[in-house]
Write a protein that holds these residues in place. Structure first.
Motif, PDB file in Angstrom:
ATOM      1  N   HIS A 299      40.293  42.819  35.003  1.00 33.69           N
ATOM      2  CA  HIS A 299      41.746  43.013  34.913  1.00 33.69           C
ATOM      3  C   HIS A 299      42.115  43.756  33.623  1.00 33.69           C
ATOM      4  O   HIS A 299      42.908  43.285  32.806  1.00 33.69           O
TER       5      HIS A 299
ATOM      6  N   ASP B 102      51.999  34.799  36.610  1.00 35.92           N
ATOM      7  CA  ASP B 102      51.051  34.289  37.600  1.00 35.92           C
ATOM      8  C   ASP B 102      50.613  35.400  38.553  1.00 35.92           C
ATOM      9  O   ASP B 102      51.427  36.166  39.062  1.00 35.92           O
ATOM     10  N   ARG B 103      49.309  35.497  38.776  1.00 38.84           N
ATOM     11  CA  ARG B 103      48.774  36.478  39.716  1.00 38.84           C
ATOM     12  C   ARG B 103      47.840  35.815  40.735  1.00 38.84           C
ATOM     13  O   ARG B 103      47.083  36.497  41.428  1.00 38.84           O
ATOM     14  N   SER B 104      47.885  34.511  40.835  1.00 37.65           N
ATOM     15  CA  SER B 104      46.906  33.796  41.658  1.00 37.65           C
ATOM     16  C   SER B 104      47.029  34.122  43.144  1.00 37.65           C
ATOM     17  O   SER B 104      46.029  34.146  43.867  1.00 37.65           O
TER      18      SER B 104
ATOM     19  N   ALA C 278      40.628  38.020  43.805  1.00 37.22           N
ATOM     20  CA  ALA C 278      40.898  36.815  43.021  1.00 37.22           C
ATOM     21  C   ALA C 278      39.765  36.559  42.028  1.00 37.22           C
ATOM     22  O   ALA C 278      38.585  36.734  42.336  1.00 37.22           O
ATOM     23  N   THR C 279      40.157  36.181  40.813  1.00 34.84           N
ATOM     24  CA  THR C 279      39.195  35.815  39.772  1.00 34.84           C
ATOM     25  C   THR C 279      39.681  34.530  39.110  1.00 34.84           C
ATOM     26  O   THR C 279      40.729  33.984  39.466  1.00 34.84           O
ATOM     27  N   ILE C 280      38.955  34.088  38.113  1.00 32.87           N
ATOM     28  CA  ILE C 280      39.373  32.878  37.390  1.00 32.87           C
ATOM     29  C   ILE C 280      40.554  33.163  36.467  1.00 32.87           C
ATOM     30  O   ILE C 280      41.166  32.233  35.939  1.00 32.87           O
TER      31      ILE C 280
ATOM     32  N   GLN D  45      50.724  42.530  36.238  1.00 30.62           N
ATOM     33  CA  GLN D  45      51.358  42.464  37.541  1.00 30.62           C
ATOM     34  C   GLN D  45      52.537  43.439  37.543  1.00 30.62           C
ATOM     35  O   GLN D  45      53.194  43.644  36.515  1.00 30.62           O
TER      36      GLN D  45
ATOM     37  N   PRO E 138      47.103  39.257  43.441  1.00 32.21           N
ATOM     38  CA  PRO E 138      46.809  39.946  42.176  1.00 32.21           C
ATOM     39  C   PRO E 138      46.835  41.465  42.313  1.00 32.21           C
ATOM     40  O   PRO E 138      46.390  42.027  43.311  1.00 32.21           O
TER      41      PRO E 138
ATOM     42  N   SER F   1      43.972  33.792  36.303  1.00 37.27           N
ATOM     43  CA  SER F   1      45.091  33.655  37.246  1.00 37.27           C
ATOM     44  C   SER F   1      46.428  34.108  36.680  1.00 37.27           C
ATOM     45  O   SER F   1      47.430  34.088  37.381  1.00 37.27           O
ATOM     46  N   THR F   2      46.484  34.506  35.414  1.00 35.00           N
ATOM     47  CA  THR F   2      47.709  35.065  34.841  1.00 35.00           C
ATOM     48  C   THR F   2      47.390  36.404  34.200  1.00 35.00           C
ATOM     49  O   THR F   2      46.259  36.658  33.770  1.00 35.00           O
ATOM     50  N   ASP F   3      48.415  37.272  34.123  1.00 37.03           N
ATOM     51  CA  ASP F   3      48.187  38.594  33.548  1.00 37.03           C
ATOM     52  C   ASP F   3      48.371  38.564  32.034  1.00 37.03           C
ATOM     53  O   ASP F   3      48.515  37.495  31.424  1.00 37.03           O
TER      54      ASP F   3
END
Length: 506
Positions: free
Chosen positions: A344, A487-489, A476-478, A498, A492, A480-482
């Motif tokens: 990311h 939140d990008r869970s 999805a990765t671990i 985001q 993403p 979960s926020t940018d």
């Protein structure tokens, strides 16, 4: 120094011009002077550090040559401002002439000790004439106190000390930090002259909200067995930049050197950090390729460096939610092999101050040098890993991502997944480069030449908008926020941010 030289040249020019004037008759000024500005704002200065030189133009719009009986600073000789009126330095001047339909320059500088003033907003006035015909121009400067780190000096020769690294003298002016200097806080900015070095077996901790300013040819060195911990937060980021606080320098690259993590430095970490306007943002070396990261980066922005955002040399870097923007060469150069894991992250190089020859991201496994016979020698190292997941590679060149392999039988491991790459090989320069075959199994779900839709590339603002092809294309990765802790869970986007809806200017 260049401001001082410019200042002297301006004075010399004006003095020569004044000497060439012919005698003329004047009348007294009647209070109808006009000025290029009614307030001269000298941008924020650090305590005891001289400002840049500012100018004020004074116009005589009348049809007669005039004499201004008196020009002075309201605070007189106690003022912290310095003037130069039509080529003459001082704080009070008498009988200054201006020809009809002509003008003169006044140059203004200041050096202020924050300990000698009560209000950090320091003000004064330039007074023109007295009594009913008096006019004035305000002078305003914000003074900021700071902690200064200077190199040592030889008490006899007054020569500035240079650093000794690995037992060998260097030409780098600077010194090692003492134990009492190993924590930078947000109480005051820290201003570094020369290179400040973290000694072996010591850790420099930089607390949330701290600001670190570097003078020209200055930087920070993390020595062998030393560590750097930068503990910024979303609301209190740590900022590394130059020590010129004028607005005109806010986006000027090359003002200072680098943050150099030397071979053998370990467990370096940066979180919620901004690094801007240097030559190389972060230079990371290692001894071989360590099994644990030499540097961990998260939620970090690296902008506007005249050479590289990050230059890694046979090292190990782990990063997520990282933005590396405009640089004179590469945003990221991962060289001489090593291990690089970026998730990311946004690599966006729209540098326009000179011709840029490298892509935004360059990865290679070699270095070259010339031996004693003048022959070029190329040596290779293992590329243990170059893994890019959910990353954007973009810029104003046709090709912004290159894997440059020298075949020597060593490892060259790489993988790019769910990423967007600017790659238009108009000259077929890479048609025989198997590492740049985006149909191979080493690339998964890659978008070529998609639209990033950044908000403002020249201001290093790489938030993506609603028209971006990166939306909902990440896996999805671990993480979960940018980078802004959005939140990008669920859905993403590719890159560090985001997407948002840009406000329309009215």
């Amino acid at each position: 120094m260049r401001y001082f030289i410019s200042f002297i040249i301006c004075i010399a020019f004006i003095s020569i011009s004044s000497c060439n004037r012919k005698d003329f008759n004047t009348v007294l000024s009647s209070g109808k002077l006009q000025f290029s500005k009614d307030t001269v704002y000298l941008d924020t200065v650090f305590t005891n550090i001289g400002s840049a030189t500012y100018n004020l133009k004074v116009y005589n719009r009348g049809s007669n040559a005039i004499t201004i009986p008196n020009i002075k600073l309201e605070n007189g000789t106690n003022s912290n401002y310095r003037l130069n009126v039509d080529g003459i330095p001082g704080k009070e001047f008498t009988n200054i002439d201006i020809l009809e339909k002509d003008s003169i320059f006044i140059f203004i500088e200041t050096t202020i000790n924050a300990g000698n003033i009560i209000d950090p907003l320091y003000t004064d006035k330039i007074l023109f004439d007295t009594g009913d015909t008096q006019q004035n121009v305000d002078l305003v400067t914000l003074v900021q106190d700071a902690n200064f780190i200077f190199p040592g000096k030889n008490a006899i020769t007054m020569k500035v000390d240079s650093l000794t690294l690995d037992g060998q003298p260097t030409t780098l002016k600077g010194r090692f930090l003492t134990d009492t200097e190993l924590t930078f806080t947000n109480a005051k900015p820290t201003v570094i002259y020369g290179f400040a070095a973290v000694p072996a077996n010591k850790t420099l901790t930089i607390e949330a909200g701290s600001r670190v300013h570097f003078h020209n040819n200055s930087g920070l060195i993390v020595d062998n067995k030393a560590s750097l911990k930068v503990n910024g937060t979303l609301t209190e980021k740590v900022i590394f930049e130059g020590d010129r606080l004028e607005h005109s320098f806010s986006e000027t690259a090359g003002q200072w050197g680098t943050i150099w993590m030397r071979a053998g430095s370990l467990d370096n970490e940066m979180n919620h950090t901004i690094i801007k306007n240097g030559i190389i943002g972060v230079l990371v070396d290692s001894i071989g390729t360590p099994s644990t990261p030499t540097l961990k980066l998260k939620n970090t922005e690296i902008y506007n460096h005249s050479s590289y955002g990050i230059l890694g040399r046979e090292t190990n870097i782990e990063a997520h939610n990282v933005v590396i923007g405009n640089a004179g060469q590469a945003s990221l150069a991962a060289t001489i092999g090593g291990t690089y894991n970026f998730t990311h992250s946004t690599f966006a190089n729209f540098w326009n101050s000179s011709l840029r020859q490298l892509p935004a991201v360059l990865v290679n496994n070699f270095f070259s040098y010339t031996d004693d016979t003048g022959q070029e020698i190329i040596e290779t190292r293992n590329l243990q890993a170059a893994n890019f997941t959910n990353c954007i590679f973009d810029g104003n060149n046709n090709i912004e991502f290159v894997l440059d392999k020298v075949d020597a039988g060593g490892l060259f491991n790489y993988n790019v997944s769910n990423s967007m790459i600017q790659f238009t090989d108009t000259n077929d320069s890479y048609k025989d480069n198997t590492e740049m075959d985006f149909t191979s199994s080493f690339y998964q779900n890659v978008i070529l030449n998609g639209k990033s839709h950044f908000r403002d590339t020249q201001m290093n603002d790489f938030i993506i908008g609603e028209e971006s092809d990166a939306i909902n294309k990440a896996k999805a990765t671990i993480f979960s926020t940018d980078i802004l802790e959005v939140d990008r869970s669920a859905t993403p986007d590719i890159g560090a941010y985001q997407h948002i809806t840009f406000e329309v200017e009215k």
